[in-house]
Design a protein around this motif. Structure first.
Motif, PDB file in Angstrom:
ATOM      1  N   GLU A 112       0.826  -1.206   0.000  1.00 40.70           N
ATOM      2  CA  GLU A 112       0.000   0.000   0.000  1.00 40.70           C
ATOM      3  C   GLU A 112       0.863   1.260   0.000  1.00 40.70           C
ATOM      4  OE1 GLU A 112      -2.759   0.099   3.207  1.00 40.70           O
ATOM      5  OE2 GLU A 112      -3.722  -1.804   2.658  1.00 40.70           O
ATOM      6  N   GLY A 113       1.915   1.236   0.843  1.00 44.92           N
ATOM      7  CA  GLY A 113       2.792   2.395   0.948  1.00 44.92           C
ATOM      8  C   GLY A 113       3.472   2.739  -0.363  1.00 44.92           C
ATOM      9  N   PHE A 114       3.956   1.730  -1.068  1.00 47.82           N
ATOM     10  CA  PHE A 114       4.612   1.989  -2.351  1.00 47.82           C
ATOM     11  C   PHE A 114       3.602   2.419  -3.406  1.00 47.82           C
ATOM     12  CE2 PHE A 114       8.339  -0.106  -0.584  1.00 47.82           C
ATOM     13  CZ  PHE A 114       9.357   0.620  -1.173  1.00 47.82           C
ATOM     14  N   LYS A 115       2.404   1.848  -3.358  1.00 45.66           N
ATOM     15  CA  LYS A 115       1.379   2.250  -4.318  1.00 45.66           C
ATOM     16  C   LYS A 115       1.003   3.721  -4.138  1.00 45.66           C
ATOM     17  CE  LYS A 115      -3.154   0.846  -6.081  1.00 45.66           C
ATOM     18  NZ  LYS A 115      -4.284  -0.121  -5.945  1.00 45.66           N
ATOM     19  N   GLU A 116       0.982   4.162  -2.881  1.00 49.55           N
ATOM     20  CA  GLU A 116       0.613   5.546  -2.583  1.00 49.55           C
ATOM     21  C   GLU A 116       1.746   6.535  -2.844  1.00 49.55           C
ATOM     22  OE1 GLU A 116      -0.408   5.239   1.494  1.00 49.55           O
ATOM     23  OE2 GLU A 116      -2.232   4.065   1.141  1.00 49.55           O
ATOM     24  N   LYS A 117       2.970   6.173  -2.447  1.00 46.22           N
ATOM     25  CA  LYS A 117       4.082   7.131  -2.461  1.00 46.22           C
ATOM     26  C   LYS A 117       5.036   6.958  -3.649  1.00 46.22           C
ATOM     27  CE  LYS A 117       5.928   8.138   1.584  1.00 46.22           C
ATOM     28  NZ  LYS A 117       5.394   9.450   2.018  1.00 46.22           N
ATOM     29  N   TYR A 118       5.363   5.701  -3.971  1.00 49.69           N
ATOM     30  CA  TYR A 118       6.357   5.438  -5.020  1.00 49.69           C
ATOM     31  C   TYR A 118       5.882   4.277  -5.900  1.00 49.69           C
ATOM     32  CZ  TYR A 118       9.002   7.940  -1.432  1.00 49.69           C
ATOM     33  OH  TYR A 118       9.406   8.853  -0.487  1.00 49.69           O
ATOM     34  N   PRO A 119       4.825   4.470  -6.672  1.00 49.22           N
ATOM     35  CA  PRO A 119       4.245   3.368  -7.458  1.00 49.22           C
ATOM     36  C   PRO A 119       5.212   2.746  -8.463  1.00 49.22           C
ATOM     37  CG  PRO A 119       3.344   5.505  -8.140  1.00 49.22           C
ATOM     38  CD  PRO A 119       4.108   5.749  -6.871  1.00 49.22           C
ATOM     39  N   HIS A 120       6.215   3.519  -8.887  1.00 48.33           N
ATOM     40  CA  HIS A 120       7.185   2.960  -9.847  1.00 48.33           C
ATOM     41  C   HIS A 120       7.879   1.728  -9.269  1.00 48.33           C
ATOM     42  CE1 HIS A 120      10.308   2.845 -12.948  1.00 48.33           C
ATOM     43  NE2 HIS A 120      11.172   2.646 -11.953  1.00 48.33           N
ATOM     44  N   TYR A 121       8.087   1.701  -7.946  1.00 57.37           N
ATOM     45  CA  TYR A 121       8.849   0.609  -7.320  1.00 57.37           C
ATOM     46  C   TYR A 121       7.962  -0.519  -6.783  1.00 57.37           C
ATOM     47  CZ  TYR A 121      12.881   3.704  -7.580  1.00 57.37           C
ATOM     48  OH  TYR A 121      13.889   4.509  -8.031  1.00 57.37           O
ATOM     49  N   LEU A 122       6.638  -0.383  -6.910  1.00 55.17           N
ATOM     50  CA  LEU A 122       5.749  -1.420  -6.393  1.00 55.17           C
ATOM     51  C   LEU A 122       5.981  -2.785  -7.050  1.00 55.17           C
ATOM     52  CD1 LEU A 122       3.432  -2.378  -4.629  1.00 55.17           C
ATOM     53  CD2 LEU A 122       1.825  -1.514  -6.373  1.00 55.17           C
ATOM     54  N   PRO A 123       6.078  -2.891  -8.391  1.00 53.18           N
ATOM     55  CA  PRO A 123       6.343  -4.208  -9.002  1.00 53.18           C
ATOM     56  C   PRO A 123       7.656  -4.830  -8.517  1.00 53.18           C
ATOM     57  CG  PRO A 123       5.623  -2.633 -10.655  1.00 53.18           C
ATOM     58  CD  PRO A 123       5.897  -1.845  -9.422  1.00 53.18           C
ATOM     59  N   TYR A 124       8.657  -3.998  -8.320  1.00 51.41           N
ATOM     60  CA  TYR A 124       9.962  -4.467  -7.824  1.00 51.41           C
ATOM     61  C   TYR A 124       9.815  -5.113  -6.458  1.00 51.41           C
ATOM     62  CZ  TYR A 124      14.747  -3.946  -5.919  1.00 51.41           C
ATOM     63  OH  TYR A 124      15.973  -4.143  -5.325  1.00 51.41           O
ATOM     64  N   VAL A 125       9.113  -4.440  -5.543  1.00 52.48           N
ATOM     65  CA  VAL A 125       8.925  -4.962  -4.189  1.00 52.48           C
ATOM     66  C   VAL A 125       8.075  -6.226  -4.232  1.00 52.48           C
ATOM     67  CG1 VAL A 125       7.973  -4.476  -1.910  1.00 52.48           C
ATOM     68  CG2 VAL A 125       9.206  -2.682  -3.159  1.00 52.48           C
ATOM     69  N   GLN A 126       7.005  -6.223  -5.042  1.00 55.03           N
ATOM     70  CA  GLN A 126       6.147  -7.402  -5.148  1.00 55.03           C
ATOM     71  C   GLN A 126       6.929  -8.608  -5.653  1.00 55.03           C
ATOM     72  OE1 GLN A 126       3.177  -5.659  -7.739  1.00 55.03           O
ATOM     73  NE2 GLN A 126       1.685  -5.487  -6.056  1.00 55.03           N
ATOM     74  N   PHE A 127       7.805  -8.384  -6.624  1.00 54.38           N
ATOM     75  CA  PHE A 127       8.594  -9.483  -7.183  1.00 54.38           C
ATOM     76  C   PHE A 127       9.550 -10.043  -6.126  1.00 54.38           C
ATOM     77  CE2 PHE A 127      11.924 -11.559  -9.546  1.00 54.38           C
ATOM     78  CZ  PHE A 127      11.263 -12.173 -10.598  1.00 54.38           C
ATOM     79  N   CYS A 128      10.209  -9.155  -5.387  1.00 53.06           N
ATOM     80  CA  CYS A 128      11.170  -9.586  -4.364  1.00 53.06           C
ATOM     81  C   CYS A 128      10.487 -10.407  -3.279  1.00 53.06           C
ATOM     82  CB  CYS A 128      11.857  -8.374  -3.740  1.00 53.06           C
ATOM     83  SG  CYS A 128      12.961  -7.486  -4.852  1.00 53.06           S
ATOM     84  N   VAL A 129       9.342  -9.912  -2.778  1.00 52.76           N
ATOM     85  CA  VAL A 129       8.667 -10.578  -1.675  1.00 52.76           C
ATOM     86  C   VAL A 129       8.035 -11.898  -2.104  1.00 52.76           C
ATOM     87  CG1 VAL A 129       6.774 -10.385  -0.004  1.00 52.76           C
ATOM     88  CG2 VAL A 129       8.235  -8.429  -0.442  1.00 52.76           C
ATOM     89  N   SER A 130       7.586 -11.991  -3.334  1.00 51.57           N
ATOM     90  CA  SER A 130       6.882 -13.201  -3.773  1.00 51.57           C
ATOM     91  C   SER A 130       7.800 -14.314  -4.259  1.00 51.57           C
ATOM     92  CB  SER A 130       5.890 -12.856  -4.889  1.00 51.57           C
ATOM     93  OG  SER A 130       6.566 -12.350  -6.024  1.00 51.57           O
ATOM     94  N   THR A 131       9.075 -13.994  -4.572  1.00 45.89           N
ATOM     95  CA  THR A 131       9.987 -15.021  -5.104  1.00 45.89           C
ATOM     96  C   THR A 131      11.084 -15.425  -4.134  1.00 45.89           C
ATOM     97  OG1 THR A 131      11.442 -13.371  -6.128  1.00 45.89           O
ATOM     98  CG2 THR A 131       9.610 -14.225  -7.463  1.00 45.89           C
ATOM     99  N   GLY A 132      11.510 -14.504  -3.260  1.00 49.86           N
ATOM    100  CA  GLY A 132      12.622 -14.818  -2.364  1.00 49.86           C
ATOM    101  C   GLY A 132      13.971 -14.785  -3.055  1.00 49.86           C
ATOM    102  N   VAL A 133      14.027 -14.277  -4.282  1.00 48.24           N
ATOM    103  CA  VAL A 133      15.289 -14.167  -5.016  1.00 48.24           C
ATOM    104  C   VAL A 133      16.157 -13.102  -4.356  1.00 48.24           C
ATOM    105  CG1 VAL A 133      16.304 -13.536  -7.239  1.00 48.24           C
ATOM    106  CG2 VAL A 133      14.243 -14.936  -7.165  1.00 48.24           C
TER     107      VAL A 133
END
Length: 348
Positions: free
Chosen positions: A191-212
């Motif tokens: 939510e925080g990234f969507k509100e403040k820095y939406p450009h980085y939301l896909p990056y964070v989602q990818f990191c948290v969902s894959t564990g890479v």
């Protein structure tokens, strides 16, 4: 001519006669065989004790001539060339050449960590003082890590490591592991990234969902993703291998929302490759503060993915294959999240 004549004489020697002469201060052997004259420089100085060595060699040649076993190549009689012994490499040189090899194997940020040991090695570390000296400016875990790097260097060179037993003198105090983010905290971060820095939301989602690993995500290119965006190939520089796996739905959705005009999948808002330090200081910390979440490093995205996967019953072997962990490390670090982990029964 005297048998030990010090000047060269043109007179012929009888068959089987090998003369010992001094030439420029060194002994040489001279004889004739089948009308041909032979000379061998022994490499021995003209000294009484060494003349006996030359005599032995002369007798060998004479006997071979008389018995018909003469080696016309002279290989049997010439002094064996002493192969120069390789100089013992200093620890600094061993580690430095190992680093040159590692530069092509790991990313720049990892090399920077490895290079921190170079300055330490300039101080003349020995197996007796290395733990004590490194401990002055490093905590116990860093000392252990540097000893492991040094061991890698010696094993790469294929030579015995004189520091191999120094870790036994190192005592690392136990400490609590950082808490992974809870499911609720993960949603707040999104939510925080969507509100403040939406450009980085896909990056964070990818990191948290894959564990890479974050560095692997930062270096991820479109060429590593299948056309339908369901599979990924990771260049695992840490273990010098490639691993491939299917992506979860959230990671696929994250990829589908990213502009494909850049070589790297995830970039900064300016279109450059993501710098981990800048991302952490400028965006990550701000989002956690805004959502009142206890600060933990972005690297905890990896631990969060692993812990939640294990707690939902994912096969640890599969999780290790996806994340690039050693299976034993996975059990040691995340045992509390594995369904088969020990549990005290309800006693009262």
């Amino acid at each position: 001519m005297s048998r030990f004549e010090s000047s060269v004489s043109p007179q012929k020697s009888k068959k089987g006669t090998v003369a010992i002469e001094a030439k420029s201060g060194y002994l040489r052997l001279r004889w004739r065989y089948l009308g041909k004259q032979y000379n061998i420089y022994t490499g021995l100085p003209d000294e009484p004790l060494l003349r006996s060595v030359a005599e032995t060699k002369a007798k060998t040649i004479a006997l071979d001539i008389l018995s018909g076993n003469f080696d016309e190549t002279l290989a049997k009689y010439k002094p064996k060339k002493q192969e120069p012994k390789p100089q013992e490499l200093a620890t600094f040189e061993i580690y430095q050449s190992f680093l040159e090899f590692k530069r092509s194997q790991v990313v720049a940020s990892t090399i920077k960590k490895y290079e921190s040991l170079l300055e330490d090695l300039k101080r003349g570390l020995t197996p007796e003082n290395i733990v004590q000296i490194l401990s002055v400016t490093n905590n116990a875990e860093t000392v252990k890590r540097k000893l492991e790097w040094l061991d890698q260097a010696y094993r790469w060179h294929g030579i015995p490591n004189p520091f191999i037993n120094t870790k036994q003198r190192l005592k690392i105090p136990p400490k609590l592991k950082p808490r992974p983010f809870s499911a609720d905290e993960v949603q707040l971060i999104f939510e925080g990234f969507k509100e403040k820095y939406p450009h980085y939301l896909p990056y964070v989602q990818f990191c948290v969902s894959t564990g890479v690993r974050l560095q692997e995500v930062n270096n991820l290119k479109w060429s590593q993703i299948s056309d339908d965006m369901t599979r990924i190939q990771i260049l695992d520089h840490k273990r010098s291998k490639t691993r491939s796996f299917r992506l979860p739905d959230l990671a696929i959705a994250a990829l589908q929302s990213v502009d494909r005009s850049h070589e790297y999948i995830f970039t900064s808002a300016e279109g450059h490759q993501i710098n981990h330090g800048n991302f952490r200081k400028r965006y990550w910390k701000d989002v956690l503060d805004s959502k009142k979440i206890d600060y933990r490093r972005p690297y905890l995205c990896r631990s969060t993915a692993i812990s939640h996967a294990l707690s939902k019953g994912a096969n640890p072997m599969m999780v290790a294959a996806v994340t690039g962990h050693d299976v034993q490390t996975l059990y040691n670090e995340y045992a509390g999240f594995i369904e088969s982990s020990p549990k005290m029964p309800d006693l009262f």
